[in-house]
Design a protein around this motif. Structure first.
Motif, PDB file in Angstrom:
ATOM      1  N   ILE A  50       1.097  -1.108  -0.307  1.00 22.15           N
ATOM      2  CA  ILE A  50      -0.180   0.151  -0.290  1.00 22.15           C
ATOM      3  C   ILE A  50       1.473   1.266  -0.192  1.00 22.15           C
ATOM      4  N   GLU A  54      -3.201   5.829  -2.232  1.00 28.99           N
ATOM      5  CA  GLU A  54      -3.801   4.343  -1.477  1.00 28.99           C
ATOM      6  C   GLU A  54      -4.473   5.067  -0.197  1.00 28.99           C
ATOM      7  N   SER A  55      -3.449   5.415   0.969  1.00 32.98           N
ATOM      8  CA  SER A  55      -3.797   6.118   2.212  1.00 32.98           C
ATOM      9  C   SER A  55      -4.684   7.673   2.191  1.00 32.98           C
ATOM     10  N   ASP A  57      -6.569   8.388  -1.153  1.00 34.54           N
ATOM     11  CA  ASP A  57      -8.015   7.842  -0.839  1.00 34.54           C
ATOM     12  C   ASP A  57      -8.609   6.875  -0.329  1.00 34.54           C
ATOM     13  N   LEU A  80      -9.659  -1.657  -3.279  1.00 32.85           N
ATOM     14  CA  LEU A  80      -8.497  -0.293  -3.036  1.00 32.85           C
ATOM     15  C   LEU A  80      -7.494  -0.847  -2.885  1.00 32.85           C
ATOM     16  N   PHE A  81      -7.370  -1.792  -1.446  1.00 33.73           N
ATOM     17  CA  PHE A  81      -5.728  -1.696  -1.273  1.00 33.73           C
ATOM     18  C   PHE A  81      -5.840  -3.346  -1.612  1.00 33.73           C
ATOM     19  N   SER A  83      -4.264  -6.107  -3.525  1.00 28.97           N
ATOM     20  CA  SER A  83      -3.174  -6.019  -5.149  1.00 28.97           C
ATOM     21  C   SER A  83      -2.973  -7.300  -5.821  1.00 28.97           C
TER      22      SER A  83
ATOM     23  N   ARG B  38      -8.999   5.225 -11.796  1.00 28.49           N
ATOM     24  CA  ARG B  38      -7.534   4.638 -11.563  1.00 28.49           C
ATOM     25  C   ARG B  38      -8.254   4.303 -11.979  1.00 28.49           C
ATOM     26  N   ARG B 189      -0.259  -1.881  -7.305  1.00 32.87           N
ATOM     27  CA  ARG B 189      -0.190  -0.874  -6.644  1.00 32.87           C
ATOM     28  C   ARG B 189      -0.870   0.639  -7.467  1.00 32.87           C
ATOM     29  N   LEU B 192      -6.543  -0.413  -8.890  1.00 36.05           N
ATOM     30  CA  LEU B 192      -7.733  -0.856  -8.149  1.00 36.05           C
ATOM     31  C   LEU B 192      -7.584  -2.459  -8.618  1.00 36.05           C
TER      32      LEU B 192
END
Lengths: 418, 296
Positions: A50, A54-55, A57, A80-81, A83, B38, B189, B192
């Motif tokens: 992460i 992302e943090s 977002d 979001l987190f 992957s 994204r 990364r 999404l």
């Protein structure tokens, strides 16, 4: 912590202005932000990659969601987190554990560390590695005809015999079982590691000498031909890209292999360093991907990861089942067209030989070569009579001994022909 | 607060109108994708309908779908732009006969008129936001993946002879992967992530009925249950959604309304579902009959 900053306002898109505007006007209290920061930290601790973006977002996602709608929050944050598939599958457990305290007891740190400095971490394997010689139970080891009282004497004998220039050569021929003192072991490790590196450089050089491609590089040809009125006199060729050789190593870490495991772990370590694409696995009753653990910077943490393996000790070696796990979960990711799979095992399988044969056949279809290294093959009067070994034999391209460094070295030219 | 659930439910509804049956998680992912701007990385087994997501998304937004199929050896030229070499050569000949200087010719032939757009350039030069599908990214090489990072983060490209071209519109980017190769963390990364699984029974029924509205509910249910049962068998290549639809189409073509009516015929239709010899040999007539008896 990045999460504390005000969320970025999405530019340009009218539809997003509203949402982003809501994000800034929705004043999230410091406690909630801190809680999110802690959540991000705990995801990172579980191997989630992460970044800062992302943090940031997370606040933008959080604002338009009804805090009571747990499910929406969970799915959004997962999207979001996470992957990768493993993240995706683990997320719910971590989410529940963090926010609701469910199932915390069963939580473990999922092994999925980023690759960091590939430094040696098994400096004292006799103390730390569960199967290292000298650490395992005496009954676990193959009978090497020695008792502890004898060891000291043998060390002296060896010290006397090994000296000067021939020292390394003799070490190469010494069966790994008989390397007992620390210093010799270290030298064997160093050699194993260097050997892996050497294998790689030899192969790379071959790649460079590979035949040239026959594809014209039109852009360069045109550029060069302008000055000659468009006549392409100087032709520029594009070189064919060579696919790098990949190596997958599956190491049997069962009790019967304990005398050899430590050295091969070193070899695997060297291979990971040297090959651009290499994956390493350990197995006995189950299979564990140790690629990332092997490159763990912190030696203690690496060993913690390895100790996961010791859970299955005593249940015998299930080569077939382990291969099945490899085929199902890891093969697609690790095997490409130029991949050699190296299985290092004595072939003492407590599982069903049929399963082993079936999985070997499946593996054979996927990869370029299967190399089976069997330390016992170097022993006098050994014949591959074990049921597991017999079942696997038809699918093996190279069946070779690997009881000492010399035998490992002999593999190099074979690998180069892949 | 309600904007979110509304927007999300709206996405599901609009996807349904174009014939794509999405679960809530996927709708959330698409909603986030629009909000955070994204790219969305879809992973999952072959045949679960990853590519269809991009197609449906294009229909929902009435946007052009631009597809970049990845393969080993795919390079920038094939993905971004290429010069029209034949025209360039002819132009050089022509200008040279007029006695123009080398510099003048060079400026001429490396201009927009000789530029051939490839998917990536087409996507960012599209006047309206397009849907860019980067299919099977795991087949491309590492170098290409690294190059993609740059394009996807800045939405601008640099062509040495022309200069920097900034995006006229930001495309909605969908990447798909079957997991042939591990994709770099850097790329993951920036995206999404959504893992697309095989649909559950209810969703599969809905998918069949969305595609073939004329199919009877009972038959659609039987088909979905049979497929779910077949997926649980130990097969080399598990049938995906596309196979389900082929199978349903074949049944409709035969005018069957009940699987149990003619199990022999159903067995013959398994060619639409099983794609390896081994799998076909494994699902013998008897096994198929037993499965049908269970689901019908």
């Amino acid at each position: 912590m990045a999460v504390k900053k005000t969320p970025k306002i999405g530019a340009s898109h009218a539809a997003h202005e509203e949402v982003a505007g809501a994000a800034t006007s929705f004043n999230i209290g410091a406690p909630v932000r801190l809680r999110f920061a802690a959540f991000v930290r705990s995801l990172r601790a579980n191997g989630f990659a992460i970044g800062l973006a992302e943090s940031h977002d997370v606040l933008r996602v959080f604002c338009p969601i009804d805090p009571a709608d747990r499910n929406a929050l969970r799915t959004s944050l997962r999207c979001l987190f996470a992957s990768r598939q493993a993240d995706w599958e683990n997320f719910d457990a971590i989410f529940n554990a963090f926010w609701f305290g469910h199932g915390t007891k069963g939580m473990t740190r999922f092994e999925d560390r980023r690759r960091t400095a590939p430094e040696a971490q098994f400096d004292t394997p006799t103390n730390d590695f569960p199967h290292a010689p000298g650490n395992g139970d005496a009954k676990d080891k193959p009978d090497d005809g020695r008792d502890p009282a004898d060891q000291h004497a043998s060390k002296e004998r060896k010290d006397a015999r090994w000296g000067g220039a021939t020292m390394q050569d003799s070490l190469k021929q010494t069966d790994f079982r008989h390397i007992l003192n620390q210093e010799e072991l270290q030298r064997a490790y160093a050699l194993a590691q260097r050997l892996a590196t050497k294998m790689r450089t030899r192969l790379t050089r071959r790649d460079k000498l590979a035949q040239r491609g026959r594809h014209l590089d039109f852009r360069r040809v045109i550029h060069k031909s302008i000055a000659r009125g468009g006549t392409p006199i100087e032709l520029v060729f594009r070189r064919r890209k060579t696919k790098p050789l990949r190596l997958v190593i599956l190491l049997d870490a069962s009790g019967s292999m304990s005398a050899y495991t430590a050295v091969f772990v070193r070899f695997m370590h060297g291979a990971l360093d040297a090959f651009k694409y290499a994956s390493t696995f350990l197995f006995h009753t189950h299979l564990v991907d140790v690629t990332r653990a092997m490159t763990e910077k912190d030696p203690q943490r690496a060993i913690d990861r390895f100790s996961l393996l010791s859970q299955g000790v005593g249940g015998g070696t299930k080569i077939g089942e382990s291969l099945a796990i490899f085929n199902a979960r890891h093969a697609a990711r690790t095997i490409r067209s130029r991949t050699a799979v190296m299985i290092i095992s004595d072939g003492f399988d407590t599982g069903e030989p049929d399963i082993l044969a079936k999985e070997m056949a499946a593996l054979r279809r996927r990869c370029r070569r299967i190399i089976w290294l069997n330390p016992m093959l170097g022993w006098k009067d050994y014949a591959p009579e074990a049921a597991g070994m017999k079942a696997a034999l038809p699918f093996i391209d190279l069946f070779a001994p690997a009881h000492n460094l010399e035998s490992l070295e002999a593999l190099e030219p074979y690998l180069a022909r892949l | 607060m309600t904007t979110m659930s509304l927007a999300r439910s709206e996405i599901s509804e609009r996807l349904a109108t174009v014939g794509y049956v999405a679960d809530r998680d996927l709708a959330t992912a698409l909603w986030l994708m629009d909000m955070l701007r994204r790219p969305l990385l879809l992973e999952g087994e072959a045949g679960v309908g990853k590519t269809e997501v991009a197609k449906a998304l294009a229909k929902v937004h009435a946007a052009p779908l631009i597809r970049l199929q990845c393969y080993e050896g795919l390079d920038q030229n094939a993905a971004l732009y290429e010069w029209n070499y034949q025209r360039q050569l002819l132009a050089i000949k022509l200008h040279d006969s007029h006695g123009e200087t080398t510099e003048a010719i060079e400026a001429q032939i490396f201009s927009e008129a000789y530029l051939l757009e490839r998917p990536l350039l087409a996507a960012i030069r599209s006047p309206t936001a397009s849907v860019l599908l980067i299919d099977e990214i795991d087949r491309a090489d590492d170098e290409f993946e690294a190059f993609l990072l740059e394009v996807l983060s800045d939405y601008q490209v640099t062509i040495p002879e022309l200069g920097t071209i900034a995006a006229r519109s930001i495309p909605r980017v969908v990447l798909t992967s079957n997991g042939t190769r591990e994709i770099s963390d850097a790329l993951r990364r920036r995206c999404l992530y959504h893992y697309v699984d095989f649909p559950d029974q209810d969703r599969e029924v809905a998918i069949i009925r969305a595609r073939y509205p004329e199919i009877e509910v009972a038959l659609a249910l039987q088909v979905a249950r049979l497929i779910q049962a077949i997926r649980r068998e130990d097969l080399r290549k598990v049938p995906g959604v596309a196979e389900t639809l082929d199978f349903a189409a074949a049944l409709l073509g035969l005018g069957q309304s009940d699987l149990a009516q003619d199990p022999e015929a159903v067995h013959d239709l398994l060619t639409t579902l099983l794609k390896t010899h081994e799998d076909q040999a494994r699902l013998t007539r008897e096994i198929v009959e037993r499965l049908i008896a269970k689901v019908a």
